[in-house]
Design an enzyme around this catalytic site. Sequence first.
Site, PDB file in Angstrom:
ATOM      1  N   LEU A   1      -8.406 -61.946  -8.403  1.00 54.53           N
ATOM      2  CA  LEU A   1      -9.655 -61.630  -9.116  1.00 54.53           C
ATOM      3  C   LEU A   1     -10.688 -62.743  -8.853  1.00 54.53           C
ATOM      4  O   LEU A   1     -11.772 -62.469  -8.341  1.00 54.53           O
ATOM      5  CB  LEU A   1      -9.366 -61.489 -10.629  1.00 54.53           C
ATOM      6  CG  LEU A   1     -10.557 -61.228 -11.550  1.00 54.53           C
ATOM      7  CD1 LEU A   1     -11.229 -59.896 -11.225  1.00 54.53           C
ATOM      8  CD2 LEU A   1     -10.133 -61.232 -13.028  1.00 54.53           C
TER       9      LEU A   1
ATOM     10  N   ALA B   1      -0.975 -59.603 -19.858  1.00 53.93           N
ATOM     11  CA  ALA B   1      -0.348 -60.784 -19.249  1.00 53.93           C
ATOM     12  C   ALA B   1      -0.518 -62.058 -20.075  1.00 53.93           C
ATOM     13  O   ALA B   1       0.280 -62.986 -19.942  1.00 53.93           O
ATOM     14  CB  ALA B   1      -0.919 -61.002 -17.851  1.00 53.93           C
TER      15      ALA B   1
ATOM     16  N   GLY C   1       4.939 -96.463 -23.155  1.00 57.89           N
ATOM     17  CA  GLY C   1       4.715 -96.870 -21.765  1.00 57.89           C
ATOM     18  C   GLY C   1       5.582 -96.085 -20.791  1.00 57.89           C
ATOM     19  O   GLY C   1       5.136 -95.712 -19.698  1.00 57.89           O
TER      20      GLY C   1
ATOM     21  N   GLU D   1      -5.945 -67.449 -16.482  1.00 53.22           N
ATOM     22  CA  GLU D   1      -5.949 -66.149 -17.184  1.00 53.22           C
ATOM     23  C   GLU D   1      -6.987 -66.140 -18.314  1.00 53.22           C
ATOM     24  O   GLU D   1      -6.784 -65.560 -19.380  1.00 53.22           O
ATOM     25  CB  GLU D   1      -4.545 -65.772 -17.653  1.00 53.22           C
ATOM     26  CG  GLU D   1      -3.653 -65.504 -16.442  1.00 53.22           C
ATOM     27  CD  GLU D   1      -2.400 -64.722 -16.723  1.00 53.22           C
ATOM     28  OE1 GLU D   1      -2.413 -63.921 -17.660  1.00 53.22           O
ATOM     29  OE2 GLU D   1      -1.427 -64.909 -15.978  1.00 53.22           O
ATOM     30  N   GLY D   2      -8.097 -66.814 -18.031  1.00 52.49           N
ATOM     31  CA  GLY D   2      -9.208 -66.895 -18.971  1.00 52.49           C
ATOM     32  C   GLY D   2      -9.165 -68.214 -19.716  1.00 52.49           C
ATOM     33  O   GLY D   2      -8.190 -68.504 -20.409  1.00 52.49           O
ATOM     34  N   THR D   3     -10.214 -69.025 -19.569  1.00 48.00           N
ATOM     35  CA  THR D   3     -10.257 -70.308 -20.278  1.00 48.00           C
ATOM     36  C   THR D   3     -10.175 -70.044 -21.782  1.00 48.00           C
ATOM     37  O   THR D   3     -10.475 -68.929 -22.251  1.00 48.00           O
ATOM     38  CB  THR D   3     -11.579 -71.045 -19.999  1.00 48.00           C
ATOM     39  OG1 THR D   3     -12.648 -70.238 -20.518  1.00 48.00           O
ATOM     40  CG2 THR D   3     -11.802 -71.293 -18.514  1.00 48.00           C
TER      41      THR D   3
HETATM   42  N1  CAA Z   1      -9.855 -53.579 -21.980  1.00 48.10           N
HETATM   43  C1  CAA Z   1     -10.502 -52.508 -21.434  1.00 48.10           C
HETATM   44  N2  CAA Z   1     -11.796 -52.550 -21.069  1.00 48.10           N
HETATM   45  C2  CAA Z   1     -12.460 -53.715 -21.252  1.00 48.10           C
HETATM   46  C3  CAA Z   1     -11.856 -54.849 -21.807  1.00 48.10           C
HETATM   47  C4  CAA Z   1     -10.491 -54.755 -22.173  1.00 48.10           C
HETATM   48  N3  CAA Z   1      -9.844 -55.789 -22.700  1.00 48.10           N
HETATM   49  N4  CAA Z   1     -12.745 -55.842 -21.859  1.00 48.10           N
HETATM   50  C5  CAA Z   1     -13.899 -55.367 -21.369  1.00 48.10           C
HETATM   51  N5  CAA Z   1     -13.722 -54.056 -21.019  1.00 48.10           N
HETATM   52  C6  CAA Z   1     -14.723 -53.133 -20.492  1.00 48.10           C
HETATM   53  C7  CAA Z   1     -15.878 -52.995 -21.475  1.00 48.10           C
HETATM   54  O1  CAA Z   1     -15.590 -52.007 -22.441  1.00 48.10           O
HETATM   55  C8  CAA Z   1     -16.996 -52.582 -20.553  1.00 48.10           C
HETATM   56  O2  CAA Z   1     -16.841 -51.204 -20.250  1.00 48.10           O
HETATM   57  P1  CAA Z   1     -18.109 -50.192 -20.057  1.00 48.10           P
HETATM   58  O3  CAA Z   1     -18.657 -50.475 -18.717  1.00 48.10           O
HETATM   59  O4  CAA Z   1     -17.465 -48.851 -20.126  1.00 48.10           O
HETATM   60  O5  CAA Z   1     -19.055 -50.474 -21.164  1.00 48.10           O
HETATM   61  C9  CAA Z   1     -16.711 -53.368 -19.286  1.00 48.10           C
HETATM   62  O6  CAA Z   1     -15.309 -53.664 -19.326  1.00 48.10           O
HETATM   63  C10 CAA Z   1     -17.508 -54.652 -19.189  1.00 48.10           C
HETATM   64  O7  CAA Z   1     -17.199 -55.411 -20.335  1.00 48.10           O
HETATM   65  P2  CAA Z   1     -18.072 -56.663 -20.804  1.00 48.10           P
HETATM   66  O8  CAA Z   1     -19.515 -56.254 -20.828  1.00 48.10           O
HETATM   67  O9  CAA Z   1     -17.475 -57.201 -22.051  1.00 48.10           O
HETATM   68  O10 CAA Z   1     -17.852 -57.646 -19.574  1.00 48.10           O
HETATM   69  P3  CAA Z   1     -18.412 -59.093 -19.289  1.00 48.10           P
HETATM   70  O11 CAA Z   1     -18.921 -59.137 -17.911  1.00 48.10           O
HETATM   71  O12 CAA Z   1     -19.296 -59.544 -20.421  1.00 48.10           O
HETATM   72  O13 CAA Z   1     -17.068 -59.998 -19.280  1.00 48.10           O
HETATM   73  C11 CAA Z   1     -15.236 -61.272 -20.153  1.00 48.10           C
HETATM   74  C12 CAA Z   1     -16.179 -60.085 -20.295  1.00 48.10           C
HETATM   75  C13 CAA Z   1     -14.255 -61.090 -21.308  1.00 48.10           C
HETATM   76  C14 CAA Z   1     -15.925 -62.614 -20.277  1.00 48.10           C
HETATM   77  C15 CAA Z   1     -14.486 -61.171 -18.789  1.00 48.10           C
HETATM   78  O14 CAA Z   1     -15.333 -61.453 -17.709  1.00 48.10           O
HETATM   79  C16 CAA Z   1     -13.280 -62.103 -18.717  1.00 48.10           C
HETATM   80  O15 CAA Z   1     -12.221 -61.771 -19.244  1.00 48.10           O
HETATM   81  N6  CAA Z   1     -13.433 -63.257 -18.058  1.00 48.10           N
HETATM   82  C17 CAA Z   1     -12.287 -64.134 -17.813  1.00 48.10           C
HETATM   83  C18 CAA Z   1     -11.662 -63.792 -16.523  1.00 48.10           C
HETATM   84  C19 CAA Z   1     -10.282 -64.290 -16.415  1.00 48.10           C
HETATM   85  O16 CAA Z   1      -9.487 -64.265 -17.370  1.00 48.10           O
HETATM   86  N7  CAA Z   1      -9.929 -64.740 -15.225  1.00 48.10           N
HETATM   87  C20 CAA Z   1      -8.593 -65.168 -14.946  1.00 48.10           C
HETATM   88  C21 CAA Z   1      -8.247 -64.843 -13.537  1.00 48.10           C
HETATM   89  S1  CAA Z   1      -6.570 -64.569 -13.262  1.00 48.10           S
HETATM   90  C22 CAA Z   1      -5.795 -66.034 -13.335  1.00 48.10           C
HETATM   91  O17 CAA Z   1      -6.268 -67.044 -13.736  1.00 48.10           O
HETATM   92  C23 CAA Z   1      -4.387 -65.866 -13.085  1.00 48.10           C
HETATM   93  C24 CAA Z   1      -3.643 -66.646 -12.163  1.00 48.10           C
HETATM   94  O18 CAA Z   1      -3.932 -66.815 -11.008  1.00 48.10           O
HETATM   95  C25 CAA Z   1      -2.315 -67.069 -12.690  1.00 48.10           C
END
Ligand code: CAA
Length: 385
Positions: free
Chosen positions: A124, A242, A341, A364-366
């Site tokens: 992602l 997750a 120490g 997985e999201g700060t």
């Molecule tokens: N379940 C289902 N749908 C969801 C949802 C959820 N939990 N959260 C949002 N949506 C949907 C919304 O309903 C919306 O849908 P519509 O278009 O139908 O209205 C759409 O998604 C957009 O939602 P938002 O407007 O809320 O989206 P946003 O751009 O404001 O972002 C955010 C929201 C929560 C900040 C998101 O960007 C996010 O979670 N960011 C963090 C990313 C992340 O966790 N990255 C980690 C990467 S993986 C990693 O680290 C793993 C690794 O390698 C081990």
Amino acid sequence: MKELLTKKNLEYAERTKEIADKYVRPAAAELDRNQTYPWEIVKKLQEAGLMGVWIPKEYGGEGDGIRNLCIVIEELSKACGGVGVAYAVNALGSFPITIHGTEEQRQRWLPAIAKGEKLVAYGLSEVEAGSDAGSIKTRAERNGDSYTINGDKKWTTNAGAASIYTIYCVTNPEKGTRGISAIVVEKGTEGFTIGKEEDKMGIRCVSLHEIHFKNCKVPAKNLLGEKEGIGFKNAMMTLDKARPGVAAQAVGLAQGALDLAVEYTKKRQQFGQPIASFQGIQFMLADMATQVEAARRLVYAAADAIDAGATHYTKISAMCKLYATDVAMKVTTDAVQLFGGYGYMKDYPIEKYMRDAKITQIYEGTNQIQRIVIAKNLLKESGSS
Ligand code: CAA
């Protein structure tokens, strides 16, 4: 704690602990030092039938759900946070398929994942799209019966070990997050390369790379759900499922550090007595143990909600990730303090727990993002005023 566990939970905990004690703990320092992927341990987990705990039975898994997955992750992370995530990331990578894969796609990919024959990664994040996951730029364009992918992903956990990658791409730039799709890319596909390996502070044994797509042609039948535009929802729903796993990794790290601290403070003599006899030390241990137990129970609450088929678990999932990972950072830091120490030096395994714990507050999201998610859902639940 045991009163919370079912017979099956205990069996999973014991089976994992055996592997953790025999193979993970003795190897942890060297794996960390050399940043080597724990292939031998993954093989043991595979032989013990632990690679498909969370995958439904009809797709070759155990069908034993998220709580049991969390129990396995916790036991591994008590011994090594890197091994914990090397295991857990396969759940993260396979959830996109269990959530939106068609029947044919699930049958195509899940059985090999459940057997541990194929490892998975979740693509992602990008250089300029971390917390703002909706701003990804990797582009997939449809040409007949295939997609051509161009772009780069950053911090892909498991990238060097995986065979199956769920990649989030923009298929329709005009539609914002509704123009994002999830496409499965298999190792060896032309135009797909594994790039720079990151040199990490902690969780050093899991492989973490940049990955690149240059005119990478993937069959259209790899589009998850065979539907464009559901990728962002798929990514969010995957993270909801997750995050208890990251929280379980954090609980394991905190518990592992606490166990070592208890043992050490009972042995370490200062002022003519074990330091564990001082109330100042006892108060620290008591706080650490209480926080770990509270975190564990929140993890189970989230896992149980998912296992029970709840439709809304975004908030509890973010809460357990936020709380448990902050606890892990606090408890592992306090454990280093208790070792004094010696704790700061690499002669003892304790500093590694602190280094491993830090990432749990980030990936997985700060934890800032978790607070946004929690508040958003809290306010939504309370209705419009
Ligand atoms: N379940 C289902 N749908 C969801 C949802 C959820 N939990 N959260 C949002 N949506 C949907 C919304 O309903 C919306 O849908 P519509 O278009 O139908 O209205 C759409 O998604 C957009 O939602 P938002 O407007 O809320 O989206 P946003 O751009 O404001 O972002 C955010 C929201 C929560 C900040 C998101 O960007 C996010 O979670 N960011 C963090 C990313 C992340 O966790 N990255 C980690 C990467 S993986 C990693 O680290 C793993 C690794 O390698 C081990």
